[in-house]
Design a protein around this motif. Sequence first.
Motif, short mmCIF file in Angstrom:
data_model
loop_
_atom_site.label_atom_id
_atom_site.label_comp_id
_atom_site.label_asym_id
_atom_site.label_seq_id
_atom_site.Cartn_x
_atom_site.Cartn_y
_atom_site.Cartn_z
N SER A 4 0.82 -1.21 0.00
CA SER A 4 0.00 0.00 0.00
C SER A 4 0.86 1.27 0.00
CB SER A 4 -0.94 0.01 1.21
OG SER A 4 -0.20 0.03 2.41
N LEU A 5 2.14 1.14 0.31
CA LEU A 5 3.04 2.30 0.32
C LEU A 5 3.91 2.35 -0.92
CD1 LEU A 5 4.20 2.20 4.06
CD2 LEU A 5 2.57 3.77 3.02
N ASP A 6 3.48 1.75 -2.01
CA ASP A 6 4.21 1.73 -3.28
C ASP A 6 5.60 1.12 -3.14
OD1 ASP A 6 2.11 2.90 -4.67
OD2 ASP A 6 2.81 4.94 -4.22
N GLY A 7 5.70 0.05 -2.39
CA GLY A 7 6.96 -0.68 -2.28
C GLY A 7 7.92 -0.13 -1.26
N ASP A 8 7.49 0.84 -0.47
CA ASP A 8 8.37 1.45 0.52
C ASP A 8 8.65 0.48 1.67
OD1 ASP A 8 9.89 3.40 1.74
OD2 ASP A 8 8.18 4.21 2.85
N GLY A 9 9.90 0.12 1.88
CA GLY A 9 10.29 -0.75 2.97
C GLY A 9 10.16 -2.23 2.71
N ARG A 10 9.78 -2.61 1.50
CA ARG A 10 9.61 -4.04 1.22
C ARG A 10 10.95 -4.79 1.24
NH1 ARG A 10 4.89 -5.87 -2.55
NH2 ARG A 10 5.98 -7.75 -2.02
N GLY A 11 12.01 -4.14 0.84
CA GLY A 11 13.33 -4.76 0.89
C GLY A 11 13.79 -5.01 2.32
N MET A 12 13.55 -4.02 3.20
CA MET A 12 13.88 -4.20 4.61
C MET A 12 13.08 -5.34 5.21
SD MET A 12 14.45 -0.65 6.66
CE MET A 12 12.92 0.08 6.17
N ALA A 13 11.81 -5.40 4.86
CA ALA A 13 10.95 -6.46 5.40
C ALA A 13 11.43 -7.83 4.91
CB ALA A 13 9.51 -6.21 5.01
#
Length: 114
Positions: A70-79
């Motif tokens: 929902s945040l346009d991929g923001d933080g998906r790499g960290m997750a």
Amino acid sequence: MSDTQSRRTSPSRNRPAKAGMVFAGLSIACIGNFFTGIAWLNPGIFVGMAILFALLAIGVGHVGRYRGRSLDGDGRGMALLSIVLGWLMLFVCVIAIVTLMGLIAGLAVIVDSV
């Protein structure tokens, strides 16, 4: 400056992803204490804490991956990194427990044969 460049330099808004990285780091720190010597006083507590933090990193990492959609991929790499590190730390803890059990069983066989 375009929107993609400002988004890359701005801090992540994905709090679960950040929390997952903290839990993964704490799990690594618990196992890292064995190199300092403090964890050898009571290794069960440190391995147990490492397992707990690894499980939390996996769970919160999955929440961060979902929220990243929902945040346009923001933080998906960290997750994703927190999920991978969580599973890796669980694997290391299982290997440590199996090794310790084997050591205890081997010593019991040696003592019993004497």
